[in-house]
Design an enzyme around this catalytic site. Structure first.
Site, PDB file in Angstrom:
ATOM      1  N   PHE A 180      -4.119   2.811   3.030  1.00 54.54           N
ATOM      2  CA  PHE A 180      -3.051   3.233   3.586  1.00 54.54           C
ATOM      3  C   PHE A 180      -1.896   4.035   2.827  1.00 54.54           C
ATOM      4  O   PHE A 180      -1.494   3.072   1.792  1.00 54.54           O
ATOM      5  CB  PHE A 180      -2.194   2.554   4.602  1.00 54.54           C
ATOM      6  N   ASP A 199      -0.621   2.211  -5.833  1.00 57.12           N
ATOM      7  CA  ASP A 199       0.162   2.203  -4.503  1.00 57.12           C
ATOM      8  C   ASP A 199       0.880   0.785  -4.631  1.00 57.12           C
ATOM      9  O   ASP A 199       0.253   0.055  -3.949  1.00 57.12           O
ATOM     10  CB  ASP A 199      -0.247   2.756  -3.546  1.00 57.12           C
ATOM     11  N   LYS A 214       9.060  -0.072  -0.018  1.00 56.50           N
ATOM     12  CA  LYS A 214       9.302  -1.011   0.949  1.00 56.50           C
ATOM     13  C   LYS A 214      10.573  -2.024   0.629  1.00 56.50           C
ATOM     14  O   LYS A 214      11.474  -1.949   0.915  1.00 56.50           O
ATOM     15  CB  LYS A 214       8.221  -1.713   1.589  1.00 56.50           C
TER      16      LYS A 214
HETATM   17  C1  LIG Z   1       4.150   1.515   4.107  1.00 60.26           C
HETATM   18  C2  LIG Z   1       3.261   1.956   2.861  1.00 60.26           C
HETATM   19  C3  LIG Z   1       3.355   3.513   2.526  1.00 60.26           C
HETATM   20  C4  LIG Z   1       4.321   4.345   3.491  1.00 60.26           C
HETATM   21  O1  LIG Z   1       5.698   3.947   3.300  1.00 60.26           O
HETATM   22  P1  LIG Z   1       6.717   4.599   4.381  1.00 60.26           P
HETATM   23  O2  LIG Z   1       8.258   4.303   3.575  1.00 60.26           O
HETATM   24  O3  LIG Z   1       6.446   4.172   5.459  1.00 60.26           O
HETATM   25  O4  LIG Z   1       6.443   6.068   4.219  1.00 60.26           O
HETATM   26  C5  LIG Z   1       2.603   3.802   1.612  1.00 60.26           C
HETATM   27  N1  LIG Z   1       1.891   3.078   0.819  1.00 60.26           N
HETATM   28  C6  LIG Z   1       1.645   1.752   1.262  1.00 60.26           C
HETATM   29  C7  LIG Z   1       0.951   0.631   0.586  1.00 60.26           C
HETATM   30  C8  LIG Z   1       2.441   1.181   2.406  1.00 60.26           C
HETATM   31  O5  LIG Z   1       2.205  -0.163   2.695  1.00 60.26           O
END
Ligand SMILES: *Cc1c(COP(=O)(O)O)cnc(C)c1O
Length: 390
Positions: A131, A215, A244
């Site tokens: 994700f 990521d 985050k």
């Molecule tokens: C939450 C998340 C995203 C997206 O972040 P947003 O601030 O909601 O756009 C991307 N990559 C990972 C691994 C995430 O947990």
């Protein structure tokens, strides 16, 4: 059902939080909950942390926003801190969210493929179950077809079966610009890459001339017990995305990339109005001061061990997924029912894919508070156990 003026894109829980302190959060009826979700792993320092409150308050009193038409010294300061923290030579691009950080990373990968490899790298590779956010670019990388399908057509992306070393060699060829992955799939069942998988990806990417994009939007800044999850793998990525927990609840995103990649961005190629505002930078610097403070990551490691042991005991016989303070346990009852019962027991937890309960308390949680978390979770899952062994 009353018609809301809001779009209906969230299945919201029927509770309204109005204030918090540390790991505790209170609703508009005065009920207190232990927050073991941190607003999706965002509130790294918990609620109303004095250092974060002070930094944000002081910054608001100075200047909130100036735009990237001007120099922003706090951005420079934050970039140096992030470069030091990742431990490899790099430059930083600041933005506002995780998805935007992924967009930045993918644009860098495209530029890299186009400029340094004459456009011979049209393909992107991501992982099944991964994700990376909800913008069209980030969505193209989603390893969950249900998220992608309603918005097709998206940029073509090849998906690797999670953790399958043999598939890597088959899929990652010379036409691949980048492989994008999470080391722990926060939304994808809190699954952790098998040992050695990232190292293998690194070698195959090097061979193919593809960028390795890790990521760390959810795992970064101490969540897994290390500053960044990749640092426990002994592997250096080309690009790291953050968001985050980085500013403890103030919106921010960051792309950290090696100069070889980062230096391709010249004026006019990319930008954002809000990204790297003095407010977001001040908040992130306050978070880094705490997380990089003496003994803090040792604290995260110690309370993680208490949490892991307690979860193993409570869900005996089941796998406890994840690392550090990002944990998942697969349940048999619908995960939403378990979340409801936890809330009734005064505990906030969240969902992940594959009917997994996600537990991600603030990093400042104490060992006593972990014990309280486990006690409340036990109340939520028993005595009529929805957790009969699979
Ligand atoms: C939450 C998340 C995203 C997206 O972040 P947003 O601030 O909601 O756009 C991307 N990559 C990972 C691994 C995430 O947990």
């Amino acid at each position: 059902m009353p018609t809301s003026a809001l779009m209906a894109n969230y299945a919201r829980n029927p509770v309204r939080f109005v204030r918090g302190e540390g790991v505790w959060i209170e609703d508009d009826e005065g009920r207190r909950y232990l927050d073991a979700f941190s607003g999706v792993a965002v509130s790294a320092l918990g609620h109303a942390h004095p250092a974060l409150v002070r930094a944000v308050t002081e910054q608001v009193q100075q200047v909130l926003h100036v735009s990237n038409h001007y120099e922003v010294p706090l951005q420079e300061e934050l970039a140096v801190r992030l470069r030091t923290a990742v431990g490899f030579d790099s430059r930083v691009l600041l933005c506002n969210s995780g998805a935007e950080a992924i967009e930045g990373a993918v644009k860098l990968a495209r530029l890299h493929g186009n400029v340094r490899h004459g456009g011979r790298k049209p393909r992107l590779v991501a992982l099944q179950g991964g994700f990376h956010g909800r913008t069209l670019g980030a969505l193209a990388l989603a390893g969950n077809a249900d998220y992608r399908a309603p918005f097709a057509p998206l940029a073509p992306v090849d998906l690797l079966p999670f953790g399958d070393a043999e598939a890597v060699e088959r899929v990652v060829g010379h036409d691949v610009a980048a492989v994008v992955l999470e080391i722990v799939q926060g939304e994808g069942g809190v699954r952790s890459c098998p040992k050695g998988y990232l190292q293998h990806l690194r070698e195959v990417c090097d061979e193919a001339g593809a960028l390795l994009v890790v990521d760390e939007v959810q795992t970064g800044v101490g969540r897994t017990g290390a500053m960044f999850a990749f640092q426990e793998e002994g592997v250096m990525p080309d690009v790291v995305t953050l968001a985050k927990g980085l500013a403890g609840g103030v919106p921010i995103g960051a792309v950290v990339a090696t100069p070889e990649v980062a230096d391709l961005l010249v004026p006019g190629l990319h930008g954002t109005t809000f990204g790297g505002s003095p407010l977001a930078c001040a908040a992130a610097l306050a978070v880094l001061d705490v997380v990089e403070g003496p003994g803090f990551l040792d604290h995260v490691g110690a309370v993680s061990a208490v949490l892991e042991d307690g979860l193993r005991e409570l869900f005996s016989g089941r796998e406890v997924h994840g690392r550090g303070l990002l944990r998942g346990v697969r349940v048999d009852a619908p995960v939403s029912a378990v979340i409801d019962r936890a809330r009734q027991a005064g505990l906030v937890v969240g969902p992940s894919a594959q009917n997994t309960l996600r537990i991600a308390p603030p990093l400042v949680i104490s060992a006593d508070e972990v014990a309280e978390l486990l006690e409340r979770l036990a109340r939520a899952v028993g005595p009529v156990s929805p957790l009969a062994p699979a």
